[in-house]
Design a protein around this motif. Sequence first.
Motif, mmCIF file in Angstrom:
data_model
loop_
_atom_site.group_PDB
_atom_site.id
_atom_site.type_symbol
_atom_site.label_atom_id
_atom_site.label_comp_id
_atom_site.label_asym_id
_atom_site.label_seq_id
_atom_site.Cartn_x
_atom_site.Cartn_y
_atom_site.Cartn_z
ATOM 1 N N PHE A 182 0.714 -1.218 0.018
ATOM 2 C CA PHE A 182 0.177 0.070 0.214
ATOM 3 C C PHE A 182 0.730 1.363 -0.016
ATOM 4 N N LYS A 183 2.120 1.220 0.074
ATOM 5 C CA LYS A 183 2.821 2.264 -0.050
ATOM 6 C C LYS A 183 3.869 2.270 -1.439
ATOM 7 N N GLY A 184 3.949 3.588 -1.686
ATOM 8 C CA GLY A 184 4.540 3.578 -3.120
ATOM 9 C C GLY A 184 6.133 3.583 -2.941
ATOM 10 N N ASN A 185 6.794 3.177 -4.042
ATOM 11 C CA ASN A 185 8.225 2.865 -4.166
ATOM 12 C C ASN A 185 8.662 3.862 -5.596
ATOM 13 N N GLN A 186 9.478 4.703 -5.244
ATOM 14 C CA GLN A 186 10.062 5.375 -6.428
ATOM 15 C C GLN A 186 11.084 4.648 -7.104
ATOM 16 N N SER A 187 11.810 3.576 -6.562
ATOM 17 C CA SER A 187 12.927 2.864 -7.219
ATOM 18 C C SER A 187 12.242 1.943 -8.304
ATOM 19 N N HIS A 188 13.248 2.070 -9.559
ATOM 20 C CA HIS A 188 12.964 1.300 -10.544
ATOM 21 C C HIS A 188 13.885 0.325 -10.856
ATOM 22 N N GLU A 189 14.581 -0.175 -9.648
ATOM 23 C CA GLU A 189 15.745 -1.294 -9.888
ATOM 24 C C GLU A 189 15.105 -2.443 -10.315
ATOM 25 N N ASN A 190 15.783 -3.372 -10.862
ATOM 26 C CA ASN A 190 15.463 -4.704 -11.144
ATOM 27 C C ASN A 190 15.831 -5.768 -10.006
ATOM 28 N N LEU A 191 14.715 -5.814 -9.039
ATOM 29 C CA LEU A 191 15.010 -6.645 -7.911
ATOM 30 C C LEU A 191 14.701 -8.272 -8.273
ATOM 31 N N VAL A 192 15.909 -8.834 -7.757
ATOM 32 C CA VAL A 192 15.823 -10.420 -8.127
ATOM 33 C C VAL A 192 15.846 -11.406 -7.124
ATOM 34 N N ILE A 193 15.099 -12.407 -7.040
ATOM 35 C CA ILE A 193 15.237 -13.345 -6.038
ATOM 36 C C ILE A 193 15.966 -14.580 -6.796
ATOM 37 N N SER A 194 16.857 -15.164 -6.025
ATOM 38 C CA SER A 194 17.639 -16.419 -6.884
ATOM 39 C C SER A 194 16.801 -17.428 -6.811
ATOM 40 N N PRO A 195 16.511 -18.493 -7.855
ATOM 41 C CA PRO A 195 15.878 -19.840 -7.861
ATOM 42 C C PRO A 195 16.111 -20.405 -6.521
ATOM 43 N N SER A 196 17.139 -20.613 -6.082
ATOM 44 C CA SER A 196 17.480 -21.285 -4.822
ATOM 45 C C SER A 196 16.588 -20.682 -3.788
ATOM 46 N N GLU A 197 16.700 -19.315 -3.520
ATOM 47 C CA GLU A 197 15.893 -18.564 -2.246
ATOM 48 C C GLU A 197 14.477 -18.806 -2.650
ATOM 49 N N LYS A 198 14.012 -18.769 -4.057
ATOM 50 C CA LYS A 198 12.608 -18.962 -4.037
ATOM 51 C C LYS A 198 11.967 -20.383 -3.531
ATOM 52 N N LEU A 199 13.036 -21.378 -3.860
ATOM 53 C CA LEU A 199 12.861 -22.706 -3.585
ATOM 54 C C LEU A 199 12.788 -22.836 -2.102
ATOM 55 N N LEU A 200 13.630 -22.325 -1.440
ATOM 56 C CA LEU A 200 13.694 -22.442 -0.009
ATOM 57 C C LEU A 200 12.465 -21.722 0.722
ATOM 58 N N LEU A 201 11.967 -20.468 0.308
ATOM 59 C CA LEU A 201 10.793 -19.845 0.605
ATOM 60 C C LEU A 201 9.626 -20.755 0.486
ATOM 61 N N ALA A 202 9.458 -21.540 -0.532
ATOM 62 C CA ALA A 202 8.337 -22.388 -0.991
ATOM 63 C C ALA A 202 8.486 -23.600 0.010
ATOM 64 N N LEU A 203 9.685 -23.836 0.293
ATOM 65 C CA LEU A 203 9.840 -25.265 1.160
ATOM 66 C C LEU A 203 9.411 -24.799 2.611
ATOM 67 N N PHE A 204 9.785 -23.632 2.974
ATOM 68 C CA PHE A 204 9.232 -23.268 4.375
ATOM 69 C C PHE A 204 7.613 -22.986 4.392
ATOM 70 N N ALA A 205 7.406 -22.597 3.361
ATOM 71 C CA ALA A 205 5.802 -22.308 3.261
ATOM 72 C C ALA A 205 4.879 -23.473 3.234
ATOM 73 N N LEU A 206 5.223 -24.425 2.492
ATOM 74 C CA LEU A 206 4.570 -25.570 2.127
ATOM 75 C C LEU A 206 3.812 -26.397 3.375
ATOM 76 N N PRO A 207 4.636 -26.642 4.303
ATOM 77 C CA PRO A 207 4.004 -27.008 5.762
ATOM 78 C C PRO A 207 3.128 -26.247 6.266
ATOM 79 N N LEU A 208 3.272 -24.869 6.347
ATOM 80 C CA LEU A 208 2.351 -24.185 6.826
ATOM 81 C C LEU A 208 0.725 -23.987 6.320
ATOM 82 N N LEU A 209 0.912 -24.499 4.788
ATOM 83 C CA LEU A 209 -0.470 -24.790 4.357
ATOM 84 C C LEU A 209 -1.013 -26.311 4.484
ATOM 85 N N VAL A 210 -0.188 -27.050 4.351
ATOM 86 C CA VAL A 210 -0.629 -28.660 4.565
ATOM 87 C C VAL A 210 -0.865 -28.852 5.951
#
Length: 501
Positions: free
Chosen positions: A453-481
Amino acid sequence: MNEQAVYLSDKLDAILAGAGSLLPELVLAGFFLLVVTLDLFKARSIKILLPWLALTGLFWVLVLQVLGGYTSGDTPFLDLLLSDGLARYGGILFSAAGIFTVLMALQHPRLEKLQEGRGEFYALVLILVLGLNLMAKSVNLLMVFLAIELVSIASYILTLTFKAEKRAVEAGLKYVLYGTFSAGVMLYGMSFFYGLTGTLAYTSESFVMGLYRADTLLVTVAAVLVLAGFFFKISAAPFHFWTPDVYQGAPMPVVALFSTGPKMAGILVILRFINNFTDADAFADVQLLLGVAVLATLAVGNFTALWQRTPRRLLAYSSVSHAGFLLMALLAFGTGYTSSVLFYLTVLLFMNFGIFLLLQVAEEKYGVYTLEGFSGLGRLQPYFGVMALVYLLSLTGLPPLAGFMGKLLIFSNVWEAYTLSANNMLLALLILGILLTGVALFYYIKIPYYLFFKGNQSHENLVISPSEKLLLALFALPLLVLFFKPDLLLGWIEQLLAQTL
């Protein structure tokens, strides 16, 4: 002379017979020595292998704990350590926490570039997990003290991983001072218990009988002193003052480990310890003390978090709040609260590692160190924003996430205990816990508010690596299951607890 030889022979036979129950700890000790030895070599190829060796050791121990079979769990090892179902499940959680810590460290740019102390870091993670295992298995007060100090020493050094940073040095110094004080107080209380009961085996029948025969005031004083040391490890009020500074100064993987491992081990130690004080008539003062501690911990954790401007300190006080909910569950005497506590600890493991991994990405890649720094990131990086929302809603205790089920189980146990005992303190704590869950929503929701809900003036290309995405999904999956199928975990926990004496 012959009697001494026979005595030594019997003790040696007992050590050899019980050595199998310490197989996970022996594996951890072996990998600790291996990592320390290889760290002496300066070859880059060897340095690269060190985290993977630590990961291998932790994974091996995790498999051992899951499969079991290395101990019968019916006899304490030299009346010091008990490898029962409770300790085994604790070991599974500690091994998972160690694995997650190493995986997070591999994603941490500054830790990966660390030249001095790289091997020490992973070796200390191994030795800390070893100490946590010993805490969960300890059934002797002196062994508890030694295990806690092993964890504490490793924690002090891990806090100082980035020695060149003033913030880390300040955090480490405060941690050592608070830790030393609490250890001295705890040891003094243990000496009281030995004088009152004639034994340090605090799960034995003779210990309980000694408490009943002793003066009530002296028992209460001893309990206060011992619990002071335990409260320090789980960051419960009024021994929580180290928490925000250490969370602010330590590397993020270490913070994630501190928010889970020592807290889980401390709760298991307290769980075994307070089973001696379930008699409301004989130990009303001790139960009142615990109730006041729960009240103070919940109030301090939740209300102080409202005023924080940095995510690290906000989550530090959040951690204090979770310690309060766990202590509340331990007061539900006469109910099957143990499985609820272990379920909550499991959910807490995934929630905390998930949210701290997000903070690591925010700090190391996006340069975000304040709540305002999250402004607009949810729209620039939707994956980051959605994952943050998942973890924060689960930490609050809202459906459809496992954090809701964890708190629901605890509240259900407290209500059941109230209906059995008509103890108004339990009703007051239950109402307070529900109300403070609403308070928690106000400070947890700050981050999603800035993200979306807050604006950001930055136009940088923000990137999350595939390994970090995988880890985040790994930690989130048990919370849903575990929200939709909590019985999957609860059934397994009940099977393991059936092995507990």
